[in-house]
Design a protein around this motif. Structure first.
Motif, short mmCIF file in Angstrom:
data_model
loop_
_atom_site.label_atom_id
_atom_site.label_comp_id
_atom_site.label_asym_id
_atom_site.label_seq_id
_atom_site.Cartn_x
_atom_site.Cartn_y
_atom_site.Cartn_z
N ARG A 2 44.24 34.04 26.37
CA ARG A 2 44.50 32.62 26.60
C ARG A 2 43.88 32.20 27.92
N ASP A 3 43.65 30.88 28.07
CA ASP A 3 43.01 30.36 29.27
C ASP A 3 43.84 30.62 30.52
N ASP A 4 45.18 30.72 30.38
CA ASP A 4 46.00 30.98 31.56
C ASP A 4 46.03 32.48 31.89
N GLN A 5 45.39 33.30 31.06
CA GLN A 5 45.26 34.73 31.34
C GLN A 5 43.85 34.99 31.83
N ARG A 6 43.66 34.84 33.11
CA ARG A 6 42.33 34.95 33.70
C ARG A 6 42.20 36.28 34.43
N THR A 7 41.01 36.79 34.46
CA THR A 7 40.72 38.03 35.15
C THR A 7 39.74 37.76 36.28
N GLU A 8 40.08 38.19 37.48
CA GLU A 8 39.16 38.04 38.60
C GLU A 8 38.04 39.06 38.42
N ILE A 9 36.79 38.59 38.43
CA ILE A 9 35.66 39.50 38.25
C ILE A 9 34.79 39.61 39.50
N LEU A 10 34.96 38.69 40.45
CA LEU A 10 34.15 38.74 41.67
C LEU A 10 34.84 37.94 42.76
N ARG A 11 34.79 38.48 43.98
CA ARG A 11 35.30 37.77 45.15
C ARG A 11 34.31 38.03 46.28
N VAL A 12 33.80 36.94 46.86
CA VAL A 12 32.81 37.06 47.92
C VAL A 12 33.31 36.26 49.12
N THR A 13 33.51 36.96 50.24
CA THR A 13 33.96 36.31 51.48
C THR A 13 32.77 35.67 52.18
N ASN A 14 32.99 34.48 52.72
CA ASN A 14 31.89 33.79 53.40
C ASN A 14 31.58 34.46 54.74
N PRO A 15 30.42 34.17 55.34
CA PRO A 15 29.99 34.86 56.56
C PRO A 15 30.93 34.74 57.75
N ASP A 16 31.69 33.65 57.87
CA ASP A 16 32.61 33.57 59.01
C ASP A 16 34.04 34.01 58.65
N SER A 17 34.20 34.59 57.46
CA SER A 17 35.44 35.24 57.02
C SER A 17 36.65 34.33 56.93
#
Length: 128
Positions: A2-17
């Motif tokens: 279902r759309d409310d069952q989402r899986t995180e596939i990528l997380r990228v922190t920006n350069p200034d964190s």
């Protein structure tokens, strides 16, 4: 899924964190393709489940990438995509009380991001 069952596939922190770009995937049912969402969130926090917080939402996505070109600029790249929602900026009370703004830019990698390129005029096409 279902759309409310989402899986995180990528997380990228920006350069200034200070913030993360989070990509999730999920689907609605057997007749709906997988959808992809991008949300900017304060670093280390979870994306919100409600799609109204999405900065980018699409399906039929091929080769999705998210890249920080600077501390406050996020490029969302793709070969093909059907984009339902896109916001070109993000800010939050949780990060410098709305005084920190991120620009989001679409970066398609093909002349038409909706379909495969057309063959040149006069070229032979193979039958489908």
């Amino acid at each position: 899924m279902r759309d409310d069952q989402r899986t995180e596939i990528l997380r990228v922190t920006n350069p200034d964190s200070l913030v993360d770009a989070v990509v999730t995937e999920g689907g609605v049912n057997a007749t709906t393709p997988t959808s992809y969402r991008v949300q900017i969130v304060p670093r280390g926090t979870q994306p919100r489940a409600d799609h109204k917080w999405d900065d980018f939402r699409a399906d039929h996505v091929d080769s999705l990438t998210v890249t920080w070109s600077s501390a406050r600029t996020l490029d969302i790249g793709y070969r093909n995509a059907r984009i339902f929602h896109f916001s070109n900026f993000w800010q939050s009370a949780q990060v410098r009380n709305f005084d920190y703004e991120v620009e989001l830019r679409l970066a398609p990698r093909t002349p038409s991001a909706l379909r495969a390129p057309e063959p040149p005029p006069g070229s032979a096409q193979s039958p489908r």
